[in-house]
Enzyme design. Structure first.
Site, PDB file in Angstrom:
ATOM      1  N   ASP A   1     -22.677  -1.936  26.101  1.00  0.00           N
ATOM      2  CA  ASP A   1     -22.043  -0.679  26.504  1.00  0.00           C
ATOM      3  C   ASP A   1     -21.122  -0.215  25.371  1.00  0.00           C
ATOM      4  O   ASP A   1     -21.563  -0.144  24.229  1.00  0.00           O
ATOM      5  CB  ASP A   1     -21.322  -0.905  27.846  1.00  0.00           C
ATOM      6  CG  ASP A   1     -20.870   0.361  28.524  1.00  0.00           C
ATOM      7  OD1 ASP A   1     -21.711   1.048  29.132  1.00  0.00           O
ATOM      8  OD2 ASP A   1     -19.668   0.669  28.456  1.00  0.00           O
TER       9      ASP A   1
ATOM     10  N   TYR B   1     -14.037   6.944  26.467  1.00  0.00           N
ATOM     11  CA  TYR B   1     -14.844   8.166  26.626  1.00  0.00           C
ATOM     12  C   TYR B   1     -14.109   9.367  26.043  1.00  0.00           C
ATOM     13  O   TYR B   1     -14.713  10.224  25.392  1.00  0.00           O
ATOM     14  CB  TYR B   1     -15.123   8.401  28.109  1.00  0.00           C
ATOM     15  CG  TYR B   1     -15.905   7.297  28.774  1.00  0.00           C
ATOM     16  CD1 TYR B   1     -17.295   7.319  28.793  1.00  0.00           C
ATOM     17  CD2 TYR B   1     -15.253   6.223  29.381  1.00  0.00           C
ATOM     18  CE1 TYR B   1     -18.019   6.317  29.402  1.00  0.00           C
ATOM     19  CE2 TYR B   1     -15.969   5.205  29.988  1.00  0.00           C
ATOM     20  CZ  TYR B   1     -17.354   5.251  29.992  1.00  0.00           C
ATOM     21  OH  TYR B   1     -18.072   4.243  30.584  1.00  0.00           O
TER      22      TYR B   1
ATOM     23  N   HIS C   1     -28.249  -2.076  34.076  1.00  0.00           N
ATOM     24  CA  HIS C   1     -27.276  -1.984  32.993  1.00  0.00           C
ATOM     25  C   HIS C   1     -26.620  -3.319  32.668  1.00  0.00           C
ATOM     26  O   HIS C   1     -26.197  -3.553  31.539  1.00  0.00           O
ATOM     27  CB  HIS C   1     -26.205  -0.963  33.369  1.00  0.00           C
ATOM     28  CG  HIS C   1     -25.260  -0.621  32.266  1.00  0.00           C
ATOM     29  ND1 HIS C   1     -25.666   0.015  31.107  1.00  0.00           N
ATOM     30  CD2 HIS C   1     -23.916  -0.831  32.132  1.00  0.00           C
ATOM     31  CE1 HIS C   1     -24.616   0.189  30.313  1.00  0.00           C
ATOM     32  NE2 HIS C   1     -23.553  -0.318  30.910  1.00  0.00           N
TER      33      HIS C   1
END
Length: 332
Positions: free
Chosen positions: A111, A242, A306
């Site tokens: 990730d 982010y 994921h």
């Protein structure tokens, strides 16, 4: 569950401690002796996500190290978004090596950990000699940032991460016990295919209540530790990864169209909605070598979402060891 059977001495137990990187403190896990492998996690996670992989590598004669990334767990967590850009994160990874007197290592990232591990390959090839990216393919910096590209495609109101710019987003992730259960479940291959998380479908968001306290593939100790970590730290600083995307884009201008030349491996879950978004077809080694000339293999894992390091731990461990035997061999 991870067993200590077959391990002796320093290879038997994970050492959990805090180190100083400059003026800042970072929590790390260590296990084993030998060529170093540094693990970097993503959101929402901690170093504990890698315990199965660390155990497998230590058993085979490697020194496994994982850190709580900046903004997570017990590590340094500044509030400023600008301090979550790649130059800072790569600096943290270099700082771990310096603190542990490790000249160079292989990097394994999942990730956000994969994204910054890829940047580390570009910025410090003298310290990071090989790369394993889990769940995130490498994409060189182009003319347009990811966020602007998504908006240009009409996905500004749909792509999940753009909503994290809202300063109140972290409140939606509370309480941690509920959130961790939701994220582990919906992003995995556990739900029926039509219900799984979709990064561009707000109706299939990651914070829907999960029907289980934890998926059956999740080690209860890992779930417990992760919940406790976010009850302590909250989610605000983790979301800064982010929010820092536009800042990193500007700072990485010198690396426009740069390729990763070190030996590398890409591992992804076929049921991972994020991977399906990044590459709608099955990428081949040939496809990806345009941006990663040193790419060794692309491994697609069926019935895996994921959370590759948990859902397919044994398979990932085997792939890691096969890669390391060639590109970070142990001394005989």
């Amino acid at each position: 569950m991870v067993s200590d059977a077959g391990l002796t001495g320093k290879n038997r137990q994970i050492v959990d401690r805090v180190i100083d990187i400059g003026k800042n403190q970072f929590r790390i896990l260590e296990q084993g002796e030998g060529p170093a492998v540094l693990f970097a996690h993503g959101f929402p996670d901690t170093a504990d996500t890698w315990r199965s992989q660390m155990h497998a590598l230590a058993e085979e004669g490697y020194r496994a190290v994982a850190l709580d990334m900046r903004g997570f767990g017990a590590s340094f967590s500044p509030s400023e978004v600008e301090q979550y850009t790649s130059p800072y994160i790569v600096g943290d990874l270099v700082g771990v090596l310096d603190a542990l007197e490790i000249p160079s290592c292989t990097l394994v990232g999942h990730d956000w950990g994969a994204d910054h591990a890829q940047k580390a390959m570009l910025m410090r090839p003298d310290r990071f000699k090989a790369l394993v990216s889990v769940s995130i393919p490498y994409a060189p910096r182009g003319e347009t940032s990811l966020n602007d590209s998504l908006r240009d495609r009409g996905l500004g109101d749909r792509y999940y991460a753009l909503a994290f710019d809202n300063p109140d987003t972290s409140k939606q992730f509370l309480p941690a016990g509920k959130t961790i259960a939701s994220v582990l479940y919906w992003l995995s291959a556990s739900p029926p295919p039509e219900q799984r998380w979709d990064p561009i479908d707000p109706a299939k968001h990651m914070l829907r209540p999960a029907p289980v306290a934890a998926p059956d593939w999740a080690d209860p100790n890992y779930v417990r530790r992760t919940i406790a970590a976010f009850e302590h730290s909250g989610f605000e600083t983790g979301l800064n990864y982010y929010r820092a995307v536009p800042h990193t884009f500007e700072l990485m201008s010198a690396y426009k169209n740069a390729v990763i030349r070190q030996p590398s491996l890409y591992v992804w879950g076929a049921a991972d909605g994020l991977c399906q978004f990044f590459h709608s077809s099955n990428p081949t080694v040939h496809d990806m070598r345009a941006s990663q000339p040193g790419l060794v293999d692309v491994v697609r894992l069926e019935d895996t979402g994921h959370w590759v390091q948990h859902e397919a731990a044994d398979r990932l461990n085997a792939e890691l060891l096969e890669f390391l035997r060639t590109h970070a061999p142990r001394e005989i």
